[in-house]
Design an enzyme around this catalytic site. Structure first.
Site, PDB file in Angstrom:
ATOM      1  N   HIS A  46       0.806  -1.218   0.000  1.00  6.47           N
ATOM      2  CA  HIS A  46       0.000   0.000   0.000  1.00  6.47           C
ATOM      3  C   HIS A  46       0.839   1.268   0.000  1.00  6.47           C
ATOM      4  O   HIS A  46       0.292   2.367  -0.140  1.00  6.47           O
ATOM      5  CB  HIS A  46      -0.937   0.013   1.208  1.00  6.47           C
ATOM      6  N   ARG A  71       7.167  -5.405   3.174  1.00  6.69           N
ATOM      7  CA  ARG A  71       5.877  -6.036   2.898  1.00  6.69           C
ATOM      8  C   ARG A  71       5.694  -6.026   1.395  1.00  6.69           C
ATOM      9  O   ARG A  71       5.669  -4.965   0.765  1.00  6.69           O
ATOM     10  CB  ARG A  71       4.712  -5.310   3.577  1.00  6.69           C
ATOM     11  N   GLU A 147      -5.557 -11.598   7.947  1.00  5.92           N
ATOM     12  CA  GLU A 147      -6.393 -10.405   7.842  1.00  5.92           C
ATOM     13  C   GLU A 147      -7.737 -10.664   7.161  1.00  5.92           C
ATOM     14  O   GLU A 147      -8.385  -9.732   6.680  1.00  5.92           O
ATOM     15  CB  GLU A 147      -5.641  -9.283   7.109  1.00  5.92           C
ATOM     16  N   ASP A 173      -8.019  -4.750   7.648  1.00  9.82           N
ATOM     17  CA  ASP A 173      -8.672  -5.719   6.773  1.00  9.82           C
ATOM     18  C   ASP A 173      -9.392  -6.795   7.572  1.00  9.82           C
ATOM     19  O   ASP A 173     -10.478  -7.250   7.180  1.00  9.82           O
ATOM     20  CB  ASP A 173      -7.654  -6.357   5.831  1.00  9.82           C
TER      21      ASP A 173
END
Length: 269
Positions: A46, A71, A147, A173
């Protein structure tokens, strides 16, 4: 940089604090790395950045001595192996929903015979001290993100995956998925159903000898999470810190000069 300092701290019973880097800037990353975090994660999922930003950010943070993680955008072998070759000492993989996905994730991080990682540590061989090939399998951290409701249903099987080092909980999430959209996304969950999910994840991690990490929004909540049994907490990131400090400065000016009340800006991630 090997052996992995996070593993050493956890072995001593010490919790660790992680920082989050979402801005595509080596300078911003260097500033984050100077603040004393035990580890820092470059967010390729993200964050406003890609691989061409990841490598110089890892270079900028190397001198800090923090353990540098990434990530990745998804469970895809190419980007996982490339992030490791750039010098990441661990990978956080989003949306791991089944034991089969967890096993594939682990295999992408390990050289044969423990996995299928291709050899070619272009920068990693220079970023760590010693024989990278001999040390990587034992020191690269594999964190699968829990998540979704599907992942919770498969929690026991996922946490029993050989070679997995830990579970990283994505509360935003997870809250959306477990509530079928009833709960708004966000960190620092107080809902009983969410805290019950955290307890289930912690228990599964303890049963299988895994480390448990939680993404938090405040130091207070992160400290509570450590008290519950989490081994690592993320306490905000560069976008959140920048927006919070800028907003506080503008609000302070407005109040002191009588030019307005100021406005609460977006909180950042």
């Amino acid at each position: 940089m090997f052996p992995n300092r996070l593993k050493a701290l956890w072995a001593e019973g010490k919790p660790t604090v992680n920082g989050w880097c979402s801005i595509a800037s080596p300078f911003a990353a260097e500033i984050m790395a100077a603040q004393g975090f035990d580890s820092l994660t470059v967010d390729m999922q993200h964050g406003a950045l890609d691989y061409s930003d990841l490598l110089p950010m890892l270079q900028a943070m190397r001198a800090s001595g923090a353990v540098l993680l990434a990530r990745v955008p998804w469970l895809e072998p190419g980007i996982i192996m490339k992030a490791l070759d750039a010098g990441a000492q661990g990978i956080i993989c989003p949306m791991v929903n089944t034991a089969e996905e967890a096993a594939r994730f682990v295999s992408y991080l390990r050289y044969p015979p423990l996995g299928v990682r291709s050899f070619g540590p272009t920068r990693a061989a220079f970023a760590v001290q010693g024989d990278y090939a001999a040390q990587a399998n034992a020191n690269i951290l594999a964190f699968a993100m829990i998540e979704t409701a599907e992942a919770m249903a498969n929690l026991d099987a996922i946490t029993a995956t050989p070679g997995l080092d830990g579970i990283y909980v994505g509360p935003a999430d997870l809250s959306i998925s477990l509530s079928a959209g009833r709960l708004a996304p966000g960190m620092d969950r107080e809902e009983p159903e969410m805290q019950e999910a955290f307890r289930k994840i912690l228990a599964a991690c303890k049963r299988n000898g895994l480390r448990a990490a939680l993404h938090c929004g405040t130091p207070d909540y992160a400290a509570r999470a450590i008290g519950w049994g989490f081994d690592m907490t993320t306490v905000g990131g560069d976008t959140k810190f920048l927006s919070a400090a800028a907003n506080a400065a503008v609000a302070g000016f407005r109040k002191l000069t009588g030019t307005g009340e100021g406005q609460a800006g977006p909180g950042g991630y």
